[in-house]
Design a protein around this motif. Structure first.
Motif, PDB file in Angstrom:
ATOM      1  N   THR A 497      13.692  -2.821   6.939  1.00 42.39           N
ATOM      2  CA  THR A 497      14.659  -3.902   7.192  1.00 42.39           C
ATOM      3  C   THR A 497      14.002  -5.263   7.321  1.00 42.39           C
ATOM      4  N   TYR A 498      12.929  -5.347   8.114  1.00 44.08           N
ATOM      5  CA  TYR A 498      12.391  -6.661   8.497  1.00 44.08           C
ATOM      6  C   TYR A 498      11.196  -7.120   7.656  1.00 44.08           C
ATOM      7  N   VAL A 499      10.654  -6.222   6.833  1.00 42.65           N
ATOM      8  CA  VAL A 499       9.547  -6.630   5.966  1.00 42.65           C
ATOM      9  C   VAL A 499       9.975  -6.562   4.504  1.00 42.65           C
ATOM     10  N   VAL A 500      10.255  -5.330   4.028  1.00 47.26           N
ATOM     11  CA  VAL A 500      10.550  -5.161   2.602  1.00 47.26           C
ATOM     12  C   VAL A 500      11.887  -5.809   2.231  1.00 47.26           C
ATOM     13  N   THR A 501      12.938  -5.475   2.970  1.00 44.92           N
ATOM     14  CA  THR A 501      14.261  -6.037   2.649  1.00 44.92           C
ATOM     15  C   THR A 501      14.273  -7.554   2.793  1.00 44.92           C
ATOM     16  N   HIS A 502      13.605  -8.059   3.820  1.00 44.03           N
ATOM     17  CA  HIS A 502      13.534  -9.513   4.005  1.00 44.03           C
ATOM     18  C   HIS A 502      12.866 -10.170   2.795  1.00 44.03           C
ATOM     19  N   THR A 503      11.791  -9.574   2.313  1.00 45.94           N
ATOM     20  CA  THR A 503      11.108 -10.107   1.127  1.00 45.94           C
ATOM     21  C   THR A 503      12.012 -10.032  -0.101  1.00 45.94           C
ATOM     22  N   LEU A 504      12.691  -8.898  -0.256  1.00 43.51           N
ATOM     23  CA  LEU A 504      13.567  -8.732  -1.418  1.00 43.51           C
ATOM     24  C   LEU A 504      14.704  -9.754  -1.414  1.00 43.51           C
ATOM     25  N   ASP A 505      15.261 -10.026  -0.254  1.00 39.78           N
ATOM     26  CA  ASP A 505      16.383 -10.974  -0.167  1.00 39.78           C
ATOM     27  C   ASP A 505      15.986 -12.381  -0.593  1.00 39.78           C
ATOM     28  N   ASN A 506      14.722 -12.718  -0.488  1.00 41.82           N
ATOM     29  CA  ASN A 506      14.276 -14.069  -0.810  1.00 41.82           C
ATOM     30  C   ASN A 506      13.633 -14.184  -2.192  1.00 41.82           C
ATOM     31  N   LEU A 507      13.555 -13.078  -2.925  1.00 46.02           N
ATOM     32  CA  LEU A 507      12.870 -13.111  -4.217  1.00 46.02           C
ATOM     33  C   LEU A 507      13.526 -14.084  -5.195  1.00 46.02           C
TER      34      LEU A 507
END
Length: 965
Positions: A497-507
């Protein structure tokens, strides 16, 4: 001459149709005026009017009791039309075709007269289909389709068709006899396509395209025949029942997968049929021509794995197509034929016109759509297509080379810039790889335990002041509470949630000008999600990657890479069917890659794994062994793809019951895993748990339990208690513990573990998933053992009934998902028979056991361990029924095969020998009983029990009980 007859026929038909539009009183004047004194034409027009009017007298369907003379000797139509039969020219599934002459005064014409054969008497379905053929043919007028000349009913009430008689030869024989070159065959085939496309435009599907229904006349023109099973594209859905193979309304050798599976048909079925005809024209044979049984042929068609025409066996020696030796079939033709013959209708050409366009592309040396995306191929086709203009351009370039000296400096600068761009690209790839390696190296288990430990410490400190002023908390209660927290699951969720998904949301926001870079990063992060076990999230992101790469131009290798990752995610979630389809697609599209390319290896290995999951173990093993033989001399033993392939081989051998081969291969592979990957690597742990399963199958429950518990401890610490891999290891440990437990308390505790495994897998995968059903099988064994150790039969009965109910659920799921003869279904049926026997329902048990053995004999090898176990079980049931002669025969067969396969001192052999001994004693065959005791029982009884494992101790104890008076 043929053209003149056609024009005359069309003129007569137009006049006849005009005459039918007015009252009968005015028809004579119209006919006389339009025919202009041509008496032959007048007779032809009047004959057509009579044919149309009389055709309305047909009443269908005929009643089953109607008598119809179909011998041909008395066949004639209602006056004024008369036919004289010359000879029989053919017979199909529903009709007999005669060469006949129509005689009407001075007018004579040869026709192909088609009437229902004798087998159609009493079949309303065939009569209705016969009338439908007449209706369909009446709306088709094309030079490539045999024309309908007449139709109606015979004097005895039987429907008939009079069609244009085509004096010709079937298309494949015509091409072979004349040695036609490939281009000429394709040009001839395009005329067939035009006829089929015309039928489609008139909303008619042929549904039985094959060389026998395409004749080439004396002028070299193909003519399409036999619309006997055709249907309207917009017909009612109920019409699809007429295509059932059981009614033989198709030719099996040329049938499409959707016809075999009795699915609704579209024009894609004719695209498939044309693909079969094209394949036969260029290869000289059909796909699967070597298969002779209908069942195997149907399976091959539905599976859809077709050898390209260029590799067909008839062409293997010459490398050419039939009738033209030493001429290779081009890769373009391979691709076109295989696209038309795709398993899924949606993957074929959308229309016959698209198929024809691709063949014209090949004729004109343009890129074909079936091989789109290959840049070097497109360039080669461009050069072939424009060889003369390019040659002229080259001559012009040579004439002005002297003026290009001033451009050399600019060229040098451009190359410098290109090298800089390449360096930046390589640096960017290293950055992406570094990011992924950093994420992959995160130990989710350690992170989770650190979080929980810190939380425990802070909660304890916060509670300390409260405890000093009030009653202290229960001793160890806080520690126990935190021990129950699933630390790894918390860490995985937080990291996702806080590392991978956060990165994906900002790609997308971070790289608006570089969408390809954003897509590459998304795939990298999806692989991180795969590594931590977030399979569903990984699959969602990979679908986005694939959609982006299909929408925007991308390297084929990159697209295949994303599909391979998605197939892995689907496979990990148990979505076998979709994963299998994806692996097959990747395997087809990676044929042009190098043999050692990692994507090609992964796709072929994945396809084989899916065959195993679908119950096709033998085919899977053949493909795995062939791939391993191809690669082992080209790759080092430590290559990741090669090691994965060896793991798959072990799994397949295990599934097939070839445990000794699997164990030898696995022990070698496990040593390599530990040396290369480390003892706690996921692949090493997977090999370890597989070895534990093999030990369990061989009765070495203690060793198996020790290995499984080691893996459980490591996986629970690293992945979490409810991770699928942890659950798998816990299941193995629980089944080992079931075998070793002999008291109700232990079995009750283990039952709680197995029930948790079942519930977890059902929630994750669904009730019919193989993982869920496998866990239920272990639960059945445990519940049955609870009944075995119950003090009395009355106390045991409820356990047996629970086990029977669970096993029935398992068997019903297998029948629904896999079919009656799948090995898993048969194994479940055998288990049900054993449970019924324990519950005292002996007759029901024997019925289930006999059905199990019959199915296993159809699908398994004669010495398969599972089938030998079924024979032994039949002996047990016959013993319980008191039929010692039948019990003796079953035990004797099981013992002979088990001793041959496993050796005379193996646990299974001793088990059968002990029970055979008892049957022989009951039958008073003392000589045979003494022989069995001497060769099998006495040697195992003489063994020191302290040196034996649990399985051997159990069979030794049974042998001792059998020989006691």
């Amino acid at each position: 001459m043929t053209g003149q007859l056609t024009d005359r026929y069309l003129l007569a038909k137009r006049i006849a149709m005009d005459a039918l539009e007015i009252d009968a009183s005015g028809r004579d004047d119209l006919i006389a005026r339009e025919c202009g004194g041509d008496e032959v034409l007048v007779r032809e027009v009047r004959w057509m009017i009579a044919a149309i009017e009389n055709s309305h007298t047909a009443t269908l369907p005929l009643q089953p009791g109607d008598t119809v003379d179909l011998s041909g000797s008395d066949a004639q139509v209602d006056a004024p039309r008369h036919y004289r039969l010359v000879r029989r020219v053919g017979e199909g599934g529903m009709g007999v075709v005669y060469l006949a002459e129509r005689e009407d005064g001075g007018f004579a014409q040869q026709v192909a007269l088609k009437v229902l054969n004798a087998s159609a008497i009493g079949s309303p379905t065939l009569l209705e289909r016969f009338v439908r053929e007449r209706q369909l043919l009446a709306r088709l007028e094309h030079p490539g389709i045999a024309r309908l000349l007449d139709g109606g009913v015979l004097t005895d009430g039987q429907p008939f068709l009079a069609m244009e008689y085509i004096e010709g030869e079937r298309i494949d024989a015509w091409c072979a006899h004349r040695g036609l070159a490939l281009r000429e065959r394709v040009q001839l085939f395009l005329k067939v396509c035009a006829a089929v496309e015309y039928a489609h435009r008139n909303l008619v599907i042929h549904r039985d395209l094959k060389p026998a229904n395409i004749l080439v006349d004396a002028q070299g023109e193909p003519r399409l025949l036999d619309f006997g099973i055709a249907r309207l594209i917009d017909a009612e859905a109920v019409e699809t029942t007429l295509t059932m193979t059981g009614q033989h309304a198709l030719t099996l050798a040329y049938a499409s997968p959707e016809q075999i599976e009795q699915q609704p048909l579209t024009i894609a079925v004719d695209v498939y049929g044309l693909g079969m005809v094209l394949y036969q024209l260029v290869a000289g044979r059909r796909p699967w021509q070597h298969i002779t049984t209908p069942h195997q042929l149907s399976q091959a068609i539905v599976t859809g794995e077709i050898v390209p025409p260029s590799r067909s066996s008839e062409n293997h020696d010459t490398g050419g197509y039939a009738g033209s030796p030493r001429r290779t079939v081009p890769a373009d033709i391979d691709a076109i034929a295989l696209k038309a013959l795709r398993r899924q209708a949606s993957e074929r050409y959308a229309t016959v016109g698209a198929l024809a366009d691709d063949l014209r592309n090949w004729l004109e040396r343009r890129p074909v759509l079936a091989r789109r995306g290959r840049r070097l191929y497109r360039l080669r086709r461009f050069l072939q297509r424009n060889r003369w203009p390019l040659t002229a351009a080259a001559a012009l370039v040579l004439s002005v080379l002297a003026g290009l000296g001033t451009s050399l400096y600019s060229l040098h600068q451009a190359r410098v810039q290109q090298r800089l761009a390449e360096q930046r690209r390589q640096q960017l790839e290293r950055m992406v790889q570094f990011q992924q390696s950093m994420y992959d190296s995160v130990d989710i288990g350690a992170m989770g335990h650190a979080v929980v430990a810190a939380a425990q410490q802070q909660v304890g400190a916060a509670l300390a002041p409260v405890a000093s002023s009030a009653a202290p908390p229960a001793d160890g209660a806080l520690t126990k509470a935190f021990a129950a927290v699933q630390a790894t699951d918390i860490a995985r969720s937080a990291f996702d949630t806080y590392v991978v998904t956060h990165t994906l949301d900002n790609l997308d926001h971070a790289f608006p000008e570089a969408p390809q870079l954003a897509t590459d990063l998304r795939q990298s992060l999806a692989r991180v999600l795969l590594g931590i076990g977030s399979y569903a999230h990984a699959a969602r992101e990979l679908r986005k990657v694939i959609a982006e790469r299909e929408r925007e131009p991308a390297e084929v290798h990159d697209l295949l890479s994303a599909r391979a990752d998605l197939a892995q995610a689907l496979e990990s979630q148990g979505q076998t069917q979709e994963a299998a389809s994806l692996y097959s697609q990747i395997a087809r599209e990676s044929e042009g890659l190098a043999p050692v390319d990692e994507l090609r290896i992964a796709a072929k290995a994945g396809s084989a794994r899916m065959l195993v999951a679908q119950g096709h173990q033998r085919q899977a093993l053949q493909e795995q062994q062939a791939l391993y033989a191809e690669l082992k001399s080209k790759l080092p033993a430590t290559d990741h793809g090669l090691m994965q392939l060896r793991r798959d081989l072990v799994d397949t051998l295990v599934q097939m019951g070839r445990r000794s081969e699997a164990r030898i291969e696995l022990e070698s592979l496990l040593a390599l895993d530990r040396g290369v990957l480390g003892a706690e690597n996921s692949e090493t742990l997977r090999a370890t748990i597989t070895l534990a399963k093999l030990l369990r199958a061989d009765g070495e429950f203690e060793r198996s339990l020790a290995l499984a518990e080691q893996v459980v401890a490591i996986r629970q610490r690293r992945l979490g208690a409810d991770h699928p891999d942890t659950i798998d290891a816990r299941y193995v440990a629980a089944t080992d513990a079931t075998k070793l437990a002999n008291d109700p308390a232990s079995l009750s505790r283990i039952r709680g573990t197995l029930q948790h495994v079942v519930d977890t897998r059902r929630l994750r995968y669904g009730p019919d998933n193989p993982q869920t059903v496998s866990a239920m099988t272990g639960l059945v064994a445990l519940v049955a053992k609870q009944g075995d150790i119950a003090p009395t039969g009355r106390e045991a009965q409820p356990y047996y009934m629970q086990a029977i109910a669970l096993e029935q659920v398992i068997m019903d799921s297998h029948v629904r998902m896999l079919g009656l003869d799948h090995p898993h279904t048969l194994l479940a049926r055998g288990s049900l028979a054993s449970l019924l026997d324990k519950a005292g329902r002996y007759r029901q048990a024997l019925v289930q056991a006999d059905e199990t053995l019959a199915g296993q004999r159809r699908t398994l090898a004669p010495d398969d361990p599972i089938m030998l176990g079924t024979l032994n079980m039949i002996g047990d049931i016959e013993s319980d029924l008191g039929d010692w002669a039948n019990a003796r025969d079953a035990y004797r067969q099981a013992l002979a095969a088990r001793a041959q396969r496993f050796g005379p001192e193996a646990p299974h052999s001793i088990e059968s020998a002990s029970r055979l001994y008892l049957a022989l004693v009951k039958l008073r065959d003392t000589s045979a009983a003494a022989d069995v005791r001497k060769h099998y029982l006495d040697p195992v009884i003489a063994m020191d029990p302290a040196t034996l494992n649990a399985a051997m101790r159990s069979v030794r104890d049974e042998a001792i009980r059998m020989i006691k008076p």
